[in-house]
Design a protein around this motif. Structure first.
Motif, PDB file in Angstrom:
ATOM      1  N   SER A  95      10.209  41.806 -13.181  1.00  0.00           N
ATOM      2  CA  SER A  95       9.846  41.626 -14.591  1.00  0.00           C
ATOM      3  C   SER A  95      10.809  40.665 -15.301  1.00  0.00           C
ATOM      4  O   SER A  95      10.391  39.899 -16.176  1.00  0.00           O
ATOM      5  N   ALA A  96      12.078  40.663 -14.893  1.00  0.00           N
ATOM      6  CA  ALA A  96      13.023  39.678 -15.462  1.00  0.00           C
ATOM      7  C   ALA A  96      12.619  38.260 -15.060  1.00  0.00           C
ATOM      8  O   ALA A  96      12.752  37.312 -15.846  1.00  0.00           O
ATOM      9  N   ILE A  97      12.135  38.114 -13.841  1.00  0.00           N
ATOM     10  CA  ILE A  97      11.681  36.793 -13.370  1.00  0.00           C
ATOM     11  C   ILE A  97      10.500  36.325 -14.204  1.00  0.00           C
ATOM     12  O   ILE A  97      10.433  35.179 -14.646  1.00  0.00           O
ATOM     13  N   LYS A  98       9.565  37.247 -14.451  1.00  0.00           N
ATOM     14  CA  LYS A  98       8.382  36.928 -15.259  1.00  0.00           C
ATOM     15  C   LYS A  98       8.796  36.513 -16.671  1.00  0.00           C
ATOM     16  O   LYS A  98       8.298  35.535 -17.227  1.00  0.00           O
ATOM     17  N   GLN A  99       9.735  37.268 -17.220  1.00  0.00           N
ATOM     18  CA  GLN A  99      10.142  37.030 -18.613  1.00  0.00           C
ATOM     19  C   GLN A  99      10.969  35.756 -18.769  1.00  0.00           C
ATOM     20  O   GLN A  99      10.753  34.978 -19.689  1.00  0.00           O
ATOM     21  N   HIS A 100      11.935  35.530 -17.875  1.00  0.00           N
ATOM     22  CA  HIS A 100      12.914  34.450 -18.080  1.00  0.00           C
ATOM     23  C   HIS A 100      12.632  33.190 -17.263  1.00  0.00           C
ATOM     24  O   HIS A 100      13.256  32.162 -17.504  1.00  0.00           O
ATOM     25  N   LYS A 101      11.738  33.283 -16.289  1.00  0.00           N
ATOM     26  CA  LYS A 101      11.425  32.131 -15.421  1.00  0.00           C
ATOM     27  C   LYS A 101      12.691  31.364 -15.024  1.00  0.00           C
ATOM     28  O   LYS A 101      12.863  30.178 -15.356  1.00  0.00           O
ATOM     29  N   PRO A 102      13.596  32.044 -14.307  1.00  0.00           N
ATOM     30  CA  PRO A 102      14.893  31.421 -14.009  1.00  0.00           C
ATOM     31  C   PRO A 102      14.742  30.142 -13.172  1.00  0.00           C
ATOM     32  O   PRO A 102      13.902  30.090 -12.270  1.00  0.00           O
ATOM     33  N   ALA A 103      15.567  29.163 -13.490  1.00  0.00           N
ATOM     34  CA  ALA A 103      15.601  27.940 -12.679  1.00  0.00           C
ATOM     35  C   ALA A 103      16.216  28.250 -11.322  1.00  0.00           C
ATOM     36  O   ALA A 103      15.829  27.678 -10.308  1.00  0.00           O
ATOM     37  N   VAL A 104      17.175  29.167 -11.330  1.00  0.00           N
ATOM     38  CA  VAL A 104      17.855  29.504 -10.080  1.00  0.00           C
ATOM     39  C   VAL A 104      18.281  30.971 -10.078  1.00  0.00           C
ATOM     40  O   VAL A 104      18.694  31.510 -11.104  1.00  0.00           O
ATOM     41  N   ILE A 105      18.130  31.587  -8.915  1.00  0.00           N
ATOM     42  CA  ILE A 105      18.585  32.966  -8.704  1.00  0.00           C
ATOM     43  C   ILE A 105      19.663  32.928  -7.620  1.00  0.00           C
ATOM     44  O   ILE A 105      19.465  32.309  -6.572  1.00  0.00           O
ATOM     45  N   PHE A 106      20.792  33.570  -7.894  1.00  0.00           N
ATOM     46  CA  PHE A 106      21.850  33.705  -6.887  1.00  0.00           C
ATOM     47  C   PHE A 106      21.931  35.162  -6.438  1.00  0.00           C
ATOM     48  O   PHE A 106      22.051  36.057  -7.274  1.00  0.00           O
ATOM     49  N   LEU A 107      21.888  35.372  -5.137  1.00  0.00           N
ATOM     50  CA  LEU A 107      22.103  36.714  -4.593  1.00  0.00           C
ATOM     51  C   LEU A 107      23.086  36.602  -3.436  1.00  0.00           C
ATOM     52  O   LEU A 107      22.889  35.795  -2.526  1.00  0.00           O
ATOM     53  N   ALA A 108      24.141  37.403  -3.490  1.00  0.00           N
ATOM     54  CA  ALA A 108      25.102  37.406  -2.377  1.00  0.00           C
ATOM     55  C   ALA A 108      24.636  38.445  -1.353  1.00  0.00           C
ATOM     56  O   ALA A 108      24.269  39.567  -1.707  1.00  0.00           O
ATOM     57  N   TYR A 109      24.687  38.057  -0.062  1.00  0.00           N
ATOM     58  CA  TYR A 109      24.100  38.849   1.019  1.00  0.00           C
ATOM     59  C   TYR A 109      25.020  38.790   2.224  1.00  0.00           C
ATOM     60  O   TYR A 109      25.001  37.782   2.926  1.00  0.00           O
ATOM     61  N   PRO A 110      25.914  39.807   2.403  1.00  0.00           N
ATOM     62  CA  PRO A 110      26.157  41.026   1.623  1.00  0.00           C
ATOM     63  C   PRO A 110      26.689  40.727   0.219  1.00  0.00           C
ATOM     64  O   PRO A 110      27.248  39.655  -0.010  1.00  0.00           O
TER      65      PRO A 110
END
Ligand SMILES: *Cc1c(COP(=O)(O)O)cnc(C)c1O
Length: 361
Positions: free
Chosen positions: A148-163
């Motif tokens: 829902s945050a993606i829908k609302q803010h339409k981010p240009a970039v998402i960062f996820l650290a894995y782990p």
């Protein structure tokens, strides 16, 4: 007469409001705060480096394309031939390049919280909006909240650290793939702790055109050399390359890293030792009363106590430096993070912690 210059009228307000990244002094301490590899290189490799270091042409600018180093990295890290590779002065610099490139007016950088603090900091540096979606209490992804945050803010970039740092866990791969498919922008999976995790999203690059994978040699044992890398499609990397400063990877870094990569087995063996020590430390922390320990796929362990700041200070008095995360995020209430060190360092840490915890009864 000199003009009365006022920084507050010149410097951007977001910058004025920032606090500089604080690195605590650690001279003489058992340093378990920064996820460094505790092992030195074998003497034979040290002398190999010493042998040529004097001949490195430091009067010349480095190869701006680091062609030889990139070829070695591709081989050592099994980077897919179809993907491009961009090098950074640490992966921190790569985060910054990606933020600069995507910071169109009103652009948003999205991550989770708690996460690596540089994601938020660099969004601010680049004048981007920042959205941090809280993790669940077990530190897993809150997929509904993220979608829902993606829908609302339409981010240009998402960062996820894995782990993830500072929690140490791997997120669910299926959830990550759903996020990649749902977002209109790019997704950067930060695999800084890849060597300790035994899994990677790198084989999904072919399938997902908006996916990029970031790696670093810092946690693997070369933190002082500063070398990070971004792996992804030429369409993206050719744009980011325009913002990379031409000589961002020094000649010393290029030469020494290449030599070390010829002995990749040394680094991988050290990572293996760290993983074994992690299991040992986890078991011992688990056996302690008044302490909650979280599982880790990285080279550090997060745990919760009743009085984090007091325990942190007492460890510091015993010359052991870890990271106090209390107060940095609601989910990290009374949490401490310890980097896995050498067996000797870990034993000292565990004994000191045990002693401090028993004092309290
Ligand atoms: C340590 C860390 C980095 C920074 O790595 P450098 O290559 O040393 O800049 C990046 N991402 C995460 C998640 C980290 O924990």
């Amino acid at each position: 007469m000199t003009q009365p210059y006022n920084p507050a009228e010149i410097i951007r307000p977001e910058v004025l409001a920032l606090k500089a990244y604080h690195v605590p002094p650690a001279t003489g301490m058992i340093k378990l705060d920064a996820m460094e590899n505790p092992y030195a290189l074998p003497l034979s490799l040290q002398s190999e480096i010493a042998g040529f270091a004097g001949n490195v042409p430091i009067n010349r600018y480095p190869d701006p394309n680091a062609t030889d180093l990139k070829a070695s990295l591709r081989k050592a890290l099994a980077i897919p031939d179809t993907m491009d590779l961009m090098l950074g002065n640490g992966s921190d610099e790569i985060i910054q390049i990606i933020a600069m490139a995507t910071a169109r007016p009103n652009a948003v950088l999205l991550s989770v919280e708690p996460a690596f603090v540089m994601f938020r900091m660099i969004a601010i540096f680049a004048n981007m909006g920042y959205v941090g979606v809280p993790l669940k209490t077990d530190f897993s992804l809150d997929l509904d909240a993220l979608l829902s945050a993606i829908k609302q803010h339409k981010p240009a970039v998402i960062f996820l650290a894995y782990p993830n740092n500072p929690t140490g866990n791997l997120f669910d791969e299926k959830a990550i793939l759903q996020i990649i498919q749902a977002t209109p922008g790019i997704v950067v999976i930060d695999e800084a702790y890849h060597a300790f995790a035994g899994t990677s999203i790198i084989d999904k690059l072919e399938q997902y055109p908006n996916l990029l994978v970031m790696r670093t040699l810092s946690k693997l044992g070369l933190a002082g050399l500063r070398l990070g890398m971004l792996i992804g499609r030429p369409e993206w990397l050719s744009e980011f390359e325009k913002l990379r400063l031409p000589y961002n990877v020094s000649v010393m870094t290029q030469f020494i890293t290449q030599t070390v990569l010829h002995h990749m087995d040394v680094l991988l063996k050290q990572a293996e030792q760290i993983r074994a020590e992690r299991a040992n430390m986890y078991a011992q922390l688990k056996s302690m009363d008044a302490l909650e320990v979280f599982p880790s796929d990285a080279n550090f362990i997060l745990f919760r106590v009743n009085n984090a700041s007091e325990i942190f200070q007492k460890l510091k008095q015993k010359m052991i430096l870890i990271k106090n995360l209390d107060g940095t995020h609601a989910l990290l209430d009374n949490c401490l993070r310890v980097t896995v060190g050498t067996p000797k360092e870990n034993t000292q840490f565990l004994a000191s912690l045990h002693a401090i915890l028993s004092e309290k009864v």
